[in-house]
Design an enzyme around this catalytic site. Sequence first.
Site, PDB file in Angstrom:
ATOM      1  N   TRP A 123     -35.064 -38.636  74.274  1.00 52.01           N
ATOM      2  CA  TRP A 123     -34.792 -39.996  73.778  1.00 52.01           C
ATOM      3  C   TRP A 123     -34.647 -40.900  74.997  1.00 52.01           C
ATOM      4  CZ3 TRP A 123     -32.533 -41.288  68.571  1.00 52.01           C
ATOM      5  CH2 TRP A 123     -32.163 -42.629  68.464  1.00 52.01           C
ATOM      6  N   ASP A 124     -35.674 -41.705  75.235  1.00 52.79           N
ATOM      7  CA  ASP A 124     -35.739 -42.519  76.448  1.00 52.79           C
ATOM      8  C   ASP A 124     -35.288 -43.949  76.153  1.00 52.79           C
ATOM      9  OD1 ASP A 124     -36.340 -43.177  79.064  1.00 52.79           O
ATOM     10  OD2 ASP A 124     -38.435 -42.545  78.969  1.00 52.79           O
ATOM     11  N   ASP A 159     -35.280 -39.899  87.464  1.00 52.56           N
ATOM     12  CA  ASP A 159     -36.737 -39.811  87.613  1.00 52.56           C
ATOM     13  C   ASP A 159     -37.098 -39.249  88.972  1.00 52.56           C
ATOM     14  OD1 ASP A 159     -37.515 -40.587  85.157  1.00 52.56           O
ATOM     15  OD2 ASP A 159     -37.882 -42.682  85.665  1.00 52.56           O
TER      16      ASP A 159
END
Length: 722
Positions: A469-470, A540
């Site tokens: 879920w970004d 990231d």
Amino acid sequence: MSVIYNEKEKIFKLDTSGASYVMGIEGALGHLVHIYYGKKIKGESSPAPLPGINFANKLWFMDGNPMEYPAGGCGDFRQHCIEIETKEGYTALEPVYVSHSIYKGKPKLKGLPATFADEDECSTLEIVLRDEPTGIEIILLYSVFDGLDVITRSVKVKNTGSDAVYLKKVSSACLDIGNQNFEMITLSGAWGRERNIVRRQLTRGRHGVFSERGVSGHQENPFIAIVTPETTQNTGEVYAMNFVYSGNHEAVCELTNSNQVRMVMGINPYKFSWKLEQNDEFTAPEVVMVHSQEGLGSMTRTFHDLYRKHLIRGKYRNIKRPILINNWEATYFDFDTDKLLDIARQASKAGIEMLVVDDGWFGNRFDDNRALGDWFVNEDKIKGGLQYLVSEVNKLGMKFGMWFEPEMVCPDSELFRAHPDWAINIPGRAAALQRNQMVLDITRKEVRDYIFESMAKVLRSANVEYIKWDMNRALTDVASAALPHDRQGEIYHRYVMGVYELQDRITTEFPYILLENCSSGGGRYDPGMLYYSPQIWCSDNAEAIDRLTIQEGTALIYPLSTMGAHVTDCPNHCVGRVTPFETRGVIALAGTFGYELDVTKISEEERNMIPDQTAMYHKYNDIVREGDYYRLASYSENTVYDSYMVVSKDKSEALVTYVSVRTIAGYPDPVIKLSGLSEDKTYHVDVLDRNIPGDVLMNYGLPVQHEHGDYKARLYHLTEVQ
Ligand code: DGJ
């Protein structure tokens, strides 16, 4: 653990496993004053007399005494916790004691994530304060847990007056404490550099961390600690606060003119205003307060134990997570069923257990300019359909997972064309785009229903067992077409409540799905999210050496079992560094473990190392997930090497990680003093093939073998010799 009220002295005393917390009701007017928080003291009495109010000099009393929940406007000029505005525009509040109750267990906080415990594990104190002129009631909640040096706190505000009022600020916890030359620690960072440990002297004035982005953010984690100057991993006194909330937060440490320190944590008052009609109640999110008498390491292990046992839920909370391979850095948007199945085939041969299809499987999503919101499968890419792809992956013995960014919409999407007013935006103002996307107004039920139904349709259509879920942008241009002008200040908080409701619905209807939260990496890594997802993508930046610092900061309070960590390709996509494949594996083993590379394209030599790495994961994950974590050396401090270890709860086994970041000519091999072992046990150290007593390993140390060359990592497995 205990909570008592001493009627004679009019004091409350909360005892945790290692600390006592004392507050009292000042006699004449009934102000709730803070008396003590620190190492556990025996008995049921206050360590100090209650301050008496001097009416001729009331302001000295208000501004000079440690207070428990200070309000603004009546003479306490330090950072305050609560502020309202009446219909006349008045803002002052002076809440005083009315009543209290003590009970076993812990109440839920309506619509909010919070720690939980059974009745035999926890006790709660509720204190009701009241400001008579406005009818504002403030209910302070404190819970203590069996065996943990933790107090959780939250606040409810009720309008018992006859007119509506606006709540302009409501903090969840305050701590007034005499200064001990404190230093302040925060977890500060940026995209790709999340949660670096920052420590500095607490000087005069107000200092702290905050977010005004609508999410907890990459920049400042909702965490703050004050520590005595001698504090190390093993020594010194620590007072820490962590906010169980995923939106705008504020934590302030104020060193006052009278050498007192006030710590306040809660929802950021930035553009916050909540209308309370008569009898309405507002519940503020929870703050977790951890105290340690034995340095930062003990604080860390308390947070880890609390979150593993009393916050994280669901099927995967106590079990090994499937080793996943995510296609983001392998393919970005350029993939189809054939490419995904090629990756899955190679991955399954190497022992990888789940394929995760990242961004780009839906709508017209060929790049990041379009299609967020259109949650239907793009069959030009997913040829043969989702069910076919998933069943082929399942046939390989692998699970299947997929990416969503549910809170977003692109202007170039079917959803936006149908419902332009569903995006958060101020009418007449060109909305700021980030990554060509806008934020959906999930304060609105119909928007939440659309999101839930469109996700659920996909999830029901195939055997999907994992969701990433970004959330890739901050909230700006904040306005809601569905709220009147005097409720626009509610949007930020209603937004966060909307996210919680959605994640609750998804995890309730699909309890078998492993949910991993993510926000441009680790931009929403907070305890609120951990209530819904047992793991969060850490950053990231998955480059192994940068990850040492990111994972060190994250693990300062969050369990290793929550840290999304993958082996990625080299040169690293984020920073270009080249590191050995083994090192990347060893460092990812400190988290959830997985891969994010094109396994069909890496060298044969590297591919052949994967089975060993997946075997190591299976061998060590129980201790990594459930053990006690000790930080031994920090590369970000010494610039040469990094080391940490985990020890099983029964101390029969330990795993030490040593990473040599730089080779320095003439530098001797380090001997690393271990922690947390039993002095009475002897351990076999696999790499050295030697039996070494626990007291020797902790006092002399473990002589690690430095290997020539940079970025070398090694695991030392210690097992008790019977
Ligand atoms: C940001 C995430 O952090 C990445 O892992 C990836 O999922 C991209 N979004 C996809 O757009």
